[in-house]
Design a protein around this motif. Structure first.
Motif, PDB file in Angstrom:
ATOM      1  N   VAL A 172     -23.649  30.761 -52.903  1.00 26.57           N
ATOM      2  CA  VAL A 172     -23.571  29.730 -51.865  1.00 26.57           C
ATOM      3  C   VAL A 172     -22.915  28.492 -52.460  1.00 26.57           C
ATOM      4  CG1 VAL A 172     -24.875  28.364 -50.198  1.00 26.57           C
ATOM      5  CG2 VAL A 172     -25.667  30.662 -50.819  1.00 26.57           C
ATOM      6  N   THR A 176     -25.040  26.293 -45.926  1.00 25.46           N
ATOM      7  CA  THR A 176     -24.698  27.436 -45.073  1.00 25.46           C
ATOM      8  C   THR A 176     -25.896  27.843 -44.239  1.00 25.46           C
ATOM      9  OG1 THR A 176     -23.100  28.259 -46.699  1.00 25.46           O
ATOM     10  CG2 THR A 176     -23.868  29.809 -45.027  1.00 25.46           C
ATOM     11  N   PHE A 196     -29.242  26.654 -48.229  1.00 20.94           N
ATOM     12  CA  PHE A 196     -28.996  28.002 -47.709  1.00 20.94           C
ATOM     13  C   PHE A 196     -30.118  28.284 -46.724  1.00 20.94           C
ATOM     14  CE2 PHE A 196     -28.280  32.736 -48.986  1.00 20.94           C
ATOM     15  CZ  PHE A 196     -27.430  32.899 -47.902  1.00 20.94           C
TER      16      PHE A 196
END
Length: 439
Positions: A172, A176, A196
């Motif tokens: 990552v 996200t 994340f």
């Protein structure tokens, strides 16, 4: 394990279990798992069916070499990407389409709707997002004018999915959001600033997550997520006729069973550790039609099972209904494992023995089955002593494993945040897991 492709399905002879069913479990205390898939004979009658044409196929579009895909969409097919350092941005997949990553690839924005799947296969690596920018994988966001916040726009009748196979890696690179059901069996690496986030649940019980940056965060923000799994099993019993009671080769015992409903039980289960030596521990005799409370009490009397927190039992079926094979299916979950028991590893559960030779009774069924055929021959010496129309007939008793005890590995300087949904956490010491802060 399912699928098992039995040739006897719920008491009905088949040429294999070529259809599937969604089994709803009774007395579910959490309502987290709504059901489980099971293969079944197509000859077994059901209240309704879902049909797919025999010749239905998904066509595959294979992209080889370095690829850069910006915009566009795929509906119902399969897109495979095998070129290293490929890029995917602003793409959309719908109607159960699949995007399969076979080599190192970068994804910034990917819309998945109506059952579409993004899958990362071993040994591929997937890089999500970019530094300083937010990325979304899954269902799109829509602005709520009344609150000013963006909400997930639920689309289609099926939930999309992100699947990362064991041995594959997700890195990552910026904040996200995963607006799809995630199942990550491989590695998660976060070494930059960012979050994340999983908004539609995540299966992470076998994942290894490294949060190297102090400002990196793994966020569980909705639905049900799992960072730890427990041992669970399916116990199935079936026969070729209605269960009429227990057979003992003893008139008095059989009479008491028939008129006072006193049961001895007909089979035993055994439990033992998979990874450590030790003699199996047997249960007491279990009745063929044991209730969830009865089976729970018997299994919790086994020392090894008791030491591992006991079991939760759910059951469906009917002993007088051919659609259930004149039997029952139990789901047995060891879902309250103490932290200290994780180091001993998984527990195995299997059938120990059945019948009189086991110190138990045997199952009694009608002499004549529903097709008018004799099920038992008098020469076998198994005809009931109090009912001339009944005899003893060994049922099918099987135990299959559903899940193994285990938990995700969390390490680094970042944080794990639980802000929504229902989450099963791994064994923790204080509020940290190998350096990761639990927020």
């Amino acid at each position: 394990n399912e699928p098992n492709n039995h040739t006897i399905s719920k008491g009905v002879p088949t040429n294999g279990e070529l259809c599937v069913e969604l089994v709803a479990w009774e007395q579910d205390p959490l309502i987290v798992e709504q059901g489980s898939w099971n293969d079944d004979g197509c000859e077994v009658q059901k209240p309704f069916i879902c049909q797919i044409f025999k010749r239905t196929v998904q066509f595959t579009f294979a992209v080889q070499g370095l690829a850069s895909i910006s915009g566009g969409d795929i509906q119902g097919g399969i897109l495979t990407i095998s070129g290293a350092n490929s890029n995917l941005n602003g793409f959309a997949a719908s109607r159960s389409a699949q995007i399969v990553i076979l080599a190192k690839s970068n994804v910034r924005s990917l819309q998945l709707t109506d059952g579409a799947t993004l899958r990362v296969q071993q040994p591929a690596s997937l890089f999500l997002g970019s530094s300083g920018a937010s990325s979304v994988v899954g269902e799109p966001l829509a602005l709520n004018s009344s609150t000013g916040f963006s909400n997930i726009l639920l689309t289609g009748s099926m939930q999309p999915a992100l699947i990362v196979d064991a041995g594959a890696t997700v890195t990552v690179q910026g904040s996200t959001s995963i607006n799809a059901r995630a199942s990550i069996l491989g590695n998660i690496i976060m070494n930059t600033v960012g979050t994340f986030s999983f908004f539609e649940g995540a299966e992470l019980s076998q994942a290894t997550a490294t949060l190297s940056n102090p400002t990196s965060m793994l966020a569980l923000a909705g639905y049900s997520s799992r960072l730890a799994a427990y041992d669970s099993f399916e116990l199935s019993l079936s026969n070729t006729g209605t269960y009429l009671g227990e057979y003992y080769r003893d008139f008095t015992q059989e009479f008491i069973n028939a008129h006072q409903s006193v049961q001895k039980g007909v089979y035993r289960l055994k439990a033992q550790l998979l990874q450590k030596a030790g003699a199996p521990q047997q249960s007491a005799c279990i009745p063929y039609n044991a209730t969830t409370a009865e089976l729970t009490k018997i299994l919790n009397s086994v020392p090894l099972i008791k030491a591992n927190g006991g079991v939760t039992v759910r059951r469906y079926g009917q002993s007088d209904n051919s659609r259930f094979g004149y039997g029952f299916t139990y789901r047995i979950e060891m879902d309250a494992v103490p932290t200290a028991s994780f180091s001993a590893g998984a527990v195995d559960l299997s059938v120990a023995c059945y019948g009189l030779a086991c110190g138990c009774a045997e199952v009694k069924v009608p002499m004549i089955n529903s097709q008018g055929d004799s099920q038992c021959l008098f020469a076998r010496g198994n005809v009931s002593q109090i009912d001339p129309f009944a005899c003893a007939l060994k049922p099918s008793i099987t135990v299959s494993r559903i899940s193994f005890l285990g938990y995700s590995s969390l390490s680094g300087q970042g944080a794990l945040q639980v802000s929504g949904g229902v989450t099963r956490l791994p064994p923790l010491v204080g509020n940290t897991a190998s350096g990761v802060t639990i927020a």
